[in-house]
Design a protein around this motif. Structure first.
Motif, short mmCIF file in Angstrom:
data_model
loop_
_atom_site.label_atom_id
_atom_site.label_comp_id
_atom_site.label_asym_id
_atom_site.label_seq_id
_atom_site.Cartn_x
_atom_site.Cartn_y
_atom_site.Cartn_z
N TYR A 14 29.58 95.56 -44.96
CA TYR A 14 30.19 95.42 -46.28
C TYR A 14 29.91 96.67 -47.10
O TYR A 14 28.77 97.14 -47.17
CB TYR A 14 29.64 94.19 -47.01
N ASN A 15 30.95 97.19 -47.75
CA ASN A 15 30.80 98.33 -48.65
C ASN A 15 31.01 97.83 -50.07
O ASN A 15 32.14 97.50 -50.45
CB ASN A 15 31.83 99.41 -48.31
N PRO A 16 29.95 97.73 -50.86
CA PRO A 16 30.09 97.17 -52.21
C PRO A 16 30.90 98.06 -53.16
O PRO A 16 31.50 97.56 -54.11
CB PRO A 16 28.64 97.03 -52.70
N LYS A 17 30.96 99.35 -52.90
CA LYS A 17 31.75 100.24 -53.77
C LYS A 17 33.24 100.02 -53.59
O LYS A 17 34.00 100.02 -54.56
CB LYS A 17 31.39 101.71 -53.52
N THR A 18 33.68 99.86 -52.34
CA THR A 18 35.10 99.67 -52.07
C THR A 18 35.47 98.20 -51.91
O THR A 18 36.65 97.87 -51.87
CB THR A 18 35.51 100.42 -50.80
N LEU A 39 31.16 90.49 -53.26
CA LEU A 39 29.87 90.52 -52.59
C LEU A 39 29.40 89.12 -52.22
O LEU A 39 28.86 88.91 -51.13
CB LEU A 39 28.82 91.21 -53.48
N PHE A 40 29.62 88.13 -53.08
CA PHE A 40 29.12 86.79 -52.80
C PHE A 40 29.78 86.18 -51.55
O PHE A 40 29.17 85.35 -50.87
CB PHE A 40 29.26 85.86 -54.01
N VAL A 41 30.99 86.60 -51.21
CA VAL A 41 31.64 86.11 -49.99
C VAL A 41 30.93 86.68 -48.76
O VAL A 41 30.66 85.96 -47.80
CB VAL A 41 33.14 86.44 -50.00
N TYR A 42 30.64 87.96 -48.80
CA TYR A 42 29.88 88.59 -47.71
C TYR A 42 28.51 87.94 -47.56
O TYR A 42 28.08 87.61 -46.45
CB TYR A 42 29.75 90.09 -47.97
N GLU A 43 27.82 87.75 -48.66
CA GLU A 43 26.50 87.13 -48.61
C GLU A 43 26.58 85.70 -48.06
O GLU A 43 25.71 85.27 -47.31
CB GLU A 43 25.86 87.14 -50.00
N THR A 57 37.41 79.24 -43.78
CA THR A 57 37.51 78.64 -45.11
C THR A 57 37.58 79.68 -46.22
O THR A 57 38.38 79.54 -47.15
CB THR A 57 36.30 77.72 -45.36
N TYR A 58 36.76 80.73 -46.15
CA TYR A 58 36.60 81.63 -47.29
C TYR A 58 37.17 83.04 -47.12
O TYR A 58 37.25 83.78 -48.10
CB TYR A 58 35.12 81.74 -47.66
N ILE A 59 37.54 83.43 -45.91
CA ILE A 59 38.00 84.81 -45.70
C ILE A 59 39.41 84.87 -45.11
O ILE A 59 40.28 85.54 -45.68
CB ILE A 59 37.01 85.58 -44.80
N HIS A 60 39.64 84.18 -44.02
CA HIS A 60 40.94 84.20 -43.34
C HIS A 60 42.05 83.76 -44.29
O HIS A 60 41.93 82.74 -44.96
CB HIS A 60 40.89 83.29 -42.12
#
Length: 66
Positions: A14-18, A39-43, A57-60
């Motif tokens: 995960y790149n938080p800047k982009t 960020l919270f989705v990656y976490e 559920t949260y990304i696709h």
């Protein structure tokens, strides 16, 4: 970048800047990039017991990809 012990997703970056989430899938490799991911989705993915269920559920179909 975490590596997962998952039959669905083997690795995530995960790149938080982009706000780009890059995923490597166990069956097809990667990376597959997802854009404008908070960020919270990656976490949440990192903490999820089932990476496959969390992804579905949260990304696709929630974020643009290429």
């Amino acid at each position: 970048m975490p590596h997962f012990n998952s039959t669905a997703i083997s690795r995530a970056e995960y790149n938080p800047k982009t706000r780009v989430l890059s995923l490597w899938f166990a069956d097809v490799g990667g990376p597959c990039d997802y854009y404008r991911v908070p960020l919270f989705v990656y976490e949440g993915l990192c903490r999820a017991g089932s990476k496959r269920d969390y992804f579905k559920t949260y990304i696709h179909d929630q974020y643009a990809t290429r």
